[in-house]
Design an enzyme around this catalytic site. Structure first.
Site, PDB file in Angstrom:
ATOM      1  N   HIS A 155      14.316  10.809  37.404  1.00  0.00           N
ATOM      2  CA  HIS A 155      13.992  11.653  36.253  1.00  0.00           C
ATOM      3  C   HIS A 155      15.168  11.654  35.285  1.00  0.00           C
ATOM      4  O   HIS A 155      16.307  11.437  35.676  1.00  0.00           O
ATOM      5  CB  HIS A 155      13.723  13.093  36.706  1.00  0.00           C
ATOM      6  CG  HIS A 155      12.449  13.262  37.463  1.00  0.00           C
ATOM      7  ND1 HIS A 155      11.208  13.197  36.862  1.00  0.00           N
ATOM      8  CD2 HIS A 155      12.221  13.506  38.788  1.00  0.00           C
ATOM      9  CE1 HIS A 155      10.270  13.404  37.783  1.00  0.00           C
ATOM     10  NE2 HIS A 155      10.860  13.583  38.945  1.00  0.00           N
ATOM     11  N   CYS A 172       8.493   8.757  39.444  1.00  0.00           N
ATOM     12  CA  CYS A 172       8.350   9.632  40.617  1.00  0.00           C
ATOM     13  C   CYS A 172       6.922   9.567  41.166  1.00  0.00           C
ATOM     14  O   CYS A 172       6.524   8.565  41.723  1.00  0.00           O
ATOM     15  CB  CYS A 172       8.785  11.051  40.261  1.00  0.00           C
ATOM     16  SG  CYS A 172       9.195  12.064  41.708  1.00  0.00           S
TER      17      CYS A 172
END
Length: 489
Positions: A432, A328
C-alpha cells in the site's frame, strides 16, 4: 497533560479535520501534542513503527502534530467486514471478529484498553487532542459508550461540539445534540465550532448570538468552507480527478469493502491522470489502467466484481493490451484460487479467483503489518519504492518468480513481493502507498502507458504538509485559539 475532546453533531461534521488543524497549531507553538481517538471504525488504516494498526485519521493527525505514530493514538479500531460485523483491533493488533451485539457487550473491556492508552500518553505528552466518533446523541449507543461522552466523563475533559452548516439546520443540530445529553455531559461541553460556512459572516451573527444566549455556551469560531482542502480521507471516497489534459486514464473498482483507498490520493491529485472510481452499475469502459484495490472481504468483493460483469471487462481490456494492477486483496483476486479455511473474512472456505496469474492465496489468522522499502522492477528498471503492508493472506505460485519489487530489508526477512506477468500486462503487489513516492509513481504510470508519456510524479507528502499548514492558518484566523487551549471543566 491537558485533554480536550472534539465531538460532532453528525458523522463528517469536521471532527478529524479540526483535530488535525489544532494539532498543527499546537506543534507550531512548541507544544508536544498527541492525537487520540478512543474508538474508530474505518477501513483506511496506517501501520505504526512497532507494527501496529491505527485509523488513517489518527496517522494524519500525528503528522500534523509532528510526532511518530503510536498504537495508543487509536486503541480500538473496528474494520467492518459485513453489515453487522467487524474485525476488532486492540492496541494495534487484530483480536477477533465480532458481531455488533457481541461487541456492545465487549465495550466495558475495550474501555480499559482506551484508558490504558490515555494514561501512557499522559507520561509523554503535554496535550491530548481527542476526536469523538459519529455523534454523542446516538441514544441507542449511549450504554457503555467509549467513543464520545463515555470517555469524556471518564477522564473529565472539556468537550467542543462541531457542526457542519453546509448541510443545513446547524442550530437545530447543536441545540438538539446538547439537549440529548445528560446534565453531567452538558457540563463538559465548553463551546461550539461551526464548520464549512460560506457567505457573509455578518448575516450569521444574529444566529450565533441566539445560540450563545439559549445554551449558555460560547461559539469558539466559524470555519470557512475550504473548497480544495485535500487531506487523507478516513472513510468517504474523495471525488475523482477528471481532466481533459490527462495523459493516462485510470479506473479503480469501487468494491463494497474497499480498504486503504488513500492509495490513490496522489493519482487523484496528479493533473496528468484522469482517475475515476467505477461504481455499482457502471461499466469500466475505455481506460489505460484498471486497478483492483485492497479489500477487507476479498471473497465477497470478488463475487461482487463478477456480479457487475467487471471480470469480463477486465479480460477484454487485457486482450486489447490494457494494463491491470492488483493491490493487496486485488493481487489475491488476480490469482487462481482464494481459500479461507478459518473464516477470517468470510464464511466461504474457497473460491475460484480471476485466473489471471499462476498463484493461490490462503487467508490466515496472523496479519502482516510492516513499513517497508525496496525497488520496483517494472520496465526492467529498479526504482526506489516504499509503503506498508496490511494483509492476512499468504500467496504462493509460479507467477511470483517474476516479482513486482524486491525489499531492501524486510522486518520478516522476506526478499520479494508480488508479480509481473510474462506479457507485462498484469501486475500485483501487497504494497500500500506505492503511488505516494513521486519517483515510484512515475515508474508505475510509465509502465501503464508503455512509456509513451513522461509523468511528473506527485509528491503527496509535500502536498500534505502544505495542506496541514494551510488548515492551521485557517484555524488560527477563525477560531479563538487561546481560549480553546485553555478550556477546562
Amino acid at each position: 497533560m491537558k485533554t480536550l475532546m472534539v465531538q460532532g453533531t453528525t458523522s463528517d461534521a469536521g471532527k478529524s479535520t479540526l483535530v488535525a488543524g489544532l494539532c498543527r497549531v499546537a506543534a507550531r507553538k512548541g507544544v508536544k501534542v498527541a492525537p487520540f481517538k478512543p474508538q474508530n471504525m474505518a477501513l483506511n488504516s496506517a501501520v505504526t513503527p512497532c507494527g501496529g494498526e491505527i485509523g488513517r485519521a489518527q496517522a494524519l493527525q500525528a503528522m500534523a502534530a509532528k510526532v511518530p505514530l503510536s498504537v495508543d493514538f487509536n486503541p480500538i479500531l473496528l474494520k467492518p467486514n459485513s453489515d453487522t460485523g467487524a474485525q476488532v483491533i486492540v492496541h494495534g493488533q487484530a483480536l477477533t471478529n465480532m458481531e455488533a451485539g457481541k461487541y456492545h457487550d465487549y465495550k466495558a473491556v475495550a474501555m480499559q484498553a482506551v484508558i490504558e492508552s490515555h494514561e501512557r500518553l499522559r507520561k509523554t505528552y503535554q496535550y491530548c487532542m481527542v476526536e469523538g466518533a459519529g455523534s454523542p446523541a446516538e441514544i441507542n449507543l449511549r450504554e457503555n459508550d467509549i467513543a464520545n461522552m463515555g470517555f469524556a466523563c471518564k477522564v473529565e475533559c472539556p468537550v467542543i461540539i462541531i457542526a457542519d452548516i453546509d448541510k443545513g439546520g446547524v442550530f437545530a443540530h447543536l441545540v438538539g445534540t446538547l439537549a440529548l445529553l445528560s446534565e453531567q455531559e452538558q457540563a463538559l461541553v465548553q463551546g461550539f465550532v461551526i464548520n464549512r460556512f460560506r457567505g457573509d459572516i455578518s448575516l450569521l451573527q444574529s444566529g450565533l448570538d441566539w445560540l450563545e444566549n439559549y445554551t449558555g455556551k460560547p461559539v469558539l469560531g466559524v470555519l470557512p468552507y475550504l473548497h480544495d482542502l485535500a487531506l487523507d480521507a478516513e472513510d468517504a471516497i474523495t471525488i475523482e480527478n477528471r481532466t481533459d489534459d490527462a495523459l493516462l486514464r485510470v479506473a479503480v473498482l469501487l468494491l463494497p469493502h474497499i480498504s486503504n483507498h488513500t492509495d490513490f490520493d496522489s493519482l487523484r491529485l496528479n493533473a496528468k491522470v484522469d482517475l475515476r472510481y467505477v461504481r455499482h452499475g457502471e461499466k469500466i469502459g475505455s481506460v489505460d489502467l484498471i486497478i483492483i484495490p485492497g479489500s477487507k472481504n476479498v471473497i465477497n468483493d470478488l463475487a461482487f466484481l463478477r456480479s457487475e460483469g467487471w471480470d469480463k471487462e477486465i479480460n477484454r481490456h487485457i486482450r486489447y493490451q490494457g494494463k491491470v494492477l492488483g493491490i493487496c486483496g486485488g493481487l489475491q483476486m488476480l490469482g487462481q484460487e482464494i481459500t479461507d479455511p478459518l473464516n477470517i473474512e468470510s464464511t466461504q472456505a474457497r473460491t475460484n479467483a480471476l485466473g489471471l496469474a499462476a498463484l493461490t492465496t490462503e487467508l490466515g489468522e496472523k496479519k502482516q503489518l510492516t513499513n517497508v522499502s525496496g525497488h520496483c522492477l517494472l520496465n526492467g528498471k529498479a526504482v526506489a519504492i516504499s509503503g506498508y503492508e496490511i494483509h492476512c493472506g499468504q500467496s504462493h505460485g509460479e507467477a511470483l518468480a517474476q516479482p513486482f519489487l524486491t525489499f531492501d530489508e524486510h522486518p520478516l526477512g522476506i526478499q520479494k513481493d508480488g508479480f509481473i506477468s510474462d506479457d507485462n500486462l498484469i501486475a500485483g503487489t501487497y504494497l500500500h502507498g506505492l503511488f505516494d513516492n513521486p519517483v515510484a509513481s512515475r515508474a508505475i504510470l510509465q509502465w501503464a502507458c508503455d512509456e509513451q508519456f513522461d509523468f511528473d510524479g506527485f509528491d503527496l507528502a509535500q502536498h500534505r504538509e502544505l495542506q496541514l499548514d494551510r488548515l492551521a492558518d485557517i484555524c488560527e484566523q477563525h477560531l479563538d485559539i487561546d481560549k480553546i487551549f485553555e478550556l477546562k471543566v
